[in-house]
Design an enzyme around this catalytic site. Sequence first.
Site, PDB file in Angstrom:
ATOM      1  CD  GLU A   1      18.919   4.461 -55.096  1.00 18.19           C
ATOM      2  OE1 GLU A   1      17.687   4.638 -55.083  1.00 18.19           O
ATOM      3  OE2 GLU A   1      19.726   5.259 -54.583  1.00 18.19           O
TER       4      GLU A   1
ATOM      5  CE  LYS B   1      20.560  13.222 -46.986  1.00 17.43           C
ATOM      6  NZ  LYS B   1      20.750  12.191 -48.023  1.00 17.43           N
TER       7      LYS B   1
ATOM      8  CB  CYS C   1      11.802  25.069 -43.938  1.00 17.14           C
ATOM      9  SG  CYS C   1      10.615  25.611 -45.148  1.00 17.14           S
TER      10      CYS C   1
ATOM     11  CG  HIS D   1       5.211  -6.426 -72.487  1.00 16.11           C
ATOM     12  ND1 HIS D   1       4.432  -7.313 -73.194  1.00 16.11           N
ATOM     13  CD2 HIS D   1       6.153  -7.179 -71.854  1.00 16.11           C
ATOM     14  CE1 HIS D   1       4.861  -8.540 -72.982  1.00 16.11           C
ATOM     15  NE2 HIS D   1       5.911  -8.483 -72.171  1.00 16.11           N
TER      16      HIS D   1
ATOM     17  CG  ASN E   1      10.625  22.548 -41.258  1.00 13.35           C
ATOM     18  OD1 ASN E   1       9.960  22.356 -42.282  1.00 13.35           O
ATOM     19  ND2 ASN E   1      11.484  21.666 -40.788  1.00 13.35           N
ATOM     20  N   GLY E   2       7.377  23.452 -41.896  1.00 16.67           N
ATOM     21  CA  GLY E   2       6.161  22.630 -41.885  1.00 16.67           C
ATOM     22  C   GLY E   2       5.106  23.279 -42.759  1.00 16.67           C
TER      23      GLY E   2
ATOM     24  NE  ARG F   1      16.394  20.828 -42.930  1.00 16.92           N
ATOM     25  CZ  ARG F   1      15.796  19.875 -42.223  1.00 16.92           C
ATOM     26  NH1 ARG F   1      16.525  18.950 -41.659  1.00 16.92           N
ATOM     27  NH2 ARG F   1      14.500  19.864 -42.082  1.00 16.92           N
TER      28      ARG F   1
ATOM     29  CD1 TRP G   1      13.106  23.044 -51.047  1.00 19.12           C
ATOM     30  CD2 TRP G   1      10.963  22.552 -50.667  1.00 19.12           C
ATOM     31  NE1 TRP G   1      12.713  22.127 -51.989  1.00 19.12           N
ATOM     32  CE2 TRP G   1      11.410  21.812 -51.788  1.00 19.12           C
ATOM     33  CE3 TRP G   1       9.642  22.399 -50.244  1.00 19.12           C
ATOM     34  CZ2 TRP G   1      10.585  20.938 -52.482  1.00 19.12           C
ATOM     35  CZ3 TRP G   1       8.816  21.526 -50.949  1.00 19.12           C
ATOM     36  CH2 TRP G   1       9.291  20.806 -52.057  1.00 19.12           C
TER      37      TRP G   1
ATOM     38  CD  GLU H   1      18.335  11.795 -56.079  1.00 21.39           C
ATOM     39  OE1 GLU H   1      17.589  12.433 -55.341  1.00 21.39           O
ATOM     40  OE2 GLU H   1      18.796  10.684 -55.770  1.00 21.39           O
TER      41      GLU H   1
ATOM     42  CE  LYS I   1      20.523   8.398 -55.613  1.00 27.88           C
ATOM     43  NZ  LYS I   1      20.034   7.934 -54.361  1.00 27.88           N
TER      44      LYS I   1
HETATM   45  C1  F6R Z   1      17.197  10.080 -53.196  1.00 29.69           C
HETATM   46  C2  F6R Z   1      16.812  10.495 -51.892  1.00 29.69           C
HETATM   47  C3  F6R Z   1      15.368  10.492 -51.525  1.00 29.69           C
HETATM   48  C4  F6R Z   1      15.195   9.924 -50.114  1.00 29.69           C
HETATM   49  C5  F6R Z   1      13.740  10.039 -49.671  1.00 29.69           C
HETATM   50  C6  F6R Z   1      13.519   9.435 -48.299  1.00 29.69           C
HETATM   51  O1  F6R Z   1      18.572  10.134 -53.354  1.00 29.69           O
HETATM   52  O2  F6R Z   1      17.630  10.873 -51.099  1.00 29.69           O
HETATM   53  O3  F6R Z   1      14.620   9.755 -52.436  1.00 29.69           O
HETATM   54  O4  F6R Z   1      15.624   8.600 -50.098  1.00 29.69           O
HETATM   55  O5  F6R Z   1      13.368  11.382 -49.646  1.00 29.69           O
HETATM   56  O6  F6R Z   1      14.306  10.066 -47.346  1.00 29.69           O
HETATM   57  P1  F6R Z   1      14.516   9.411 -45.926  1.00 29.69           P
HETATM   58  O7  F6R Z   1      15.318   8.161 -46.116  1.00 29.69           O
HETATM   59  O8  F6R Z   1      15.263  10.431 -45.132  1.00 29.69           O
HETATM   60  O9  F6R Z   1      13.160   9.110 -45.378  1.00 29.69           O
END
Ligand code: F6R
Length: 626
Positions: free
Chosen positions: A501, A621, A2, A524, A100-101, A27, A74, A508, A505
């Site tokens: 990683e 985000k 949110c 395995h 938000n929360g 976000r 959200w 997502e 990427k």
């Molecule tokens: C992946 C991504 C998320 C963040 C995770 C932690 O691309 O962006 O996996 O890395 O939500 O976010 P922060 O770094 O803001 O704590």
Amino acid sequence: MCGIIGYVGNKKANSILIDGLLALEYRGYDSAGIATLENNEIKILKDKGRVKNILNLDGYDKLEGTYGIAHTRWATHGKPSKENSHPHFDNSKTFAVVHNGIIENYNELRAFLTENGYTFYSQTDTEVIPNLINYYFTKLNDSSKENNEKILEAVSSATKDLKGSYAIEVISPLIPETIIVARKDSPLVIGTSNGENFVASDIPALLTYTRDFYLLDDNELAVITKDSITFYNNNLDTYNKEIKNIEWDASAAEKNGYEDYMLKEIFEQPNSIRETIGSRLKLNEPCNFDDLDISADYLKNVNKIFIVACGTAMHAGLVGKVLLEKLCKIPTEVDIASEFRYRDPIIDDKTLCIYVSQSGETADTITALKLSKAKGAKTLAISNVIGSSITREADYTIYTHAGPEIAVASTKAYTSQVVLFAVLAIHFAEILGFGNSEITINSDGGTITLDNLKKDILSLPKKLNNILENTDIIKQFADEAFKEKDVFFLGRGIDETVAREGSLKLKEISYIHSEAYASGELKHGPIALIENGINVISILTDPSLAKKSISNIQEVITRGAKTMVVTNQDLEGHEFDYVIEIPEVCPLISPILSVVPLQLLAYYISKNKGLDVDKPRNLAKSVTVE
Ligand code: F6R
């Protein structure tokens, strides 16, 4: 998650609120709404779907109010719908609230309010808040007090009843041109300018209006008008708060000619890691961390380091572990924040806990930090956002200085976090007296001096540019791979952390199922899934592991896999479908280079599928709820 926006000034609030919400879109959200005052009555426009839909709602153009609150939702409690969107009213429509929360005790509060005659129209946890405010306001039948005093008291009493996390804004026709805000464990900043004030969930959303911010802390409230901001603690004592001037400029949070933020951020990496290195690392000099006052006495006493984070930040931590163990010889464990806090980790005053978070607002990471502090450990935050919640909780903070990261998928934050771990590990090694030692870098007994490692770190921006100038093969592979349903990423040692990683990427932003495995683990079990035409992407940067990794790739080729290899090794005599060559660098920091083709691959595949690269479905985000 949110997003919250608020405005009070002399201009029409509606368009400022909408612009603020658009700036928070990254976000992640599924519904949006705004509230301003018209003829002494709160007017709410809201619906599920995009922020822009609000512009088409009946009455939007007629909103003349010069203050208001706005929200992107959200969904957590209740599906995305008009009723569940914020702002929410109390039963008497005297108070409108955005939140938000998560209110963890909303069921109890709802039952209590229901007993007291209140009714509810939504499935949200938030709807209890305006009604609780109404409840306390009505109870304060004190005619000697002004409405503003009574409402502030009611908001304060209501927030004391809330368990969980909240950042809220409240408006009421009884206190015109005023917004009351409060927060606990959810982000909220107040931007201030001449004759107008702003509220937002994060700083970049307000950079077009101001660079001067107040950062609200947990259990604080503020009463905001166009000319004043008054801060209160839990007991409603007022106090002064320091203003923070933010250096990022608004253009840093714009696309600057790139089609998407993610692409811009990928291409910014040579510069962002330069900023991360800053003046901390120079050749032939000890590292210098102005912002980190860790003494040799303390560090020599540390017998365990935990690196705790989520998602991409946790993947950066996996590289951090290798660097800290190799350079400083301190046993280091990496934990996912949401698990760490519930697994009763063994922590004491000899433990250093490092928390990594781009946003500095990730609820799981913040809660884990609080837990380790309570157990007596010292905490060090690595964050990108100045003044973010995590930096205010930690004993020490160092910033990545990567500039605002807007795309949901993290790219430049990761490379900056890894660079920072490398410089930090060198700094710690120097403090511990290992400055002149040879560092063993791999299982062949290969070594590097700290001076040569420094040279390699300083060479990274140029080498990154080199990768970014040669993207054709990655695009070619993406043109085929976007049709696939499953992809495997493989690597050994530090390359396995990059495989994880790369896999994250891809899944997502392209919604293609992908898995990352240590190459040697494939046989395995997972090898059962390898069949004709399946894509297997391998990372191969450690010469001591190259032969073994190549054998693992051969095993999947034999079973019909299509292969792409990201490497800085000589692969002559081997046949792979695609080879992405990257410059050579010490294997300990190779993830900073090898991850880039994988970021680009995910980006091109997502574009080929016609998806919204910057705002992938279901993702946020800043993950501000646990
Ligand atoms: C992946 C991504 C998320 C963040 C995770 C932690 O691309 O962006 O996996 O890395 O939500 O976010 P922060 O770094 O803001 O704590």
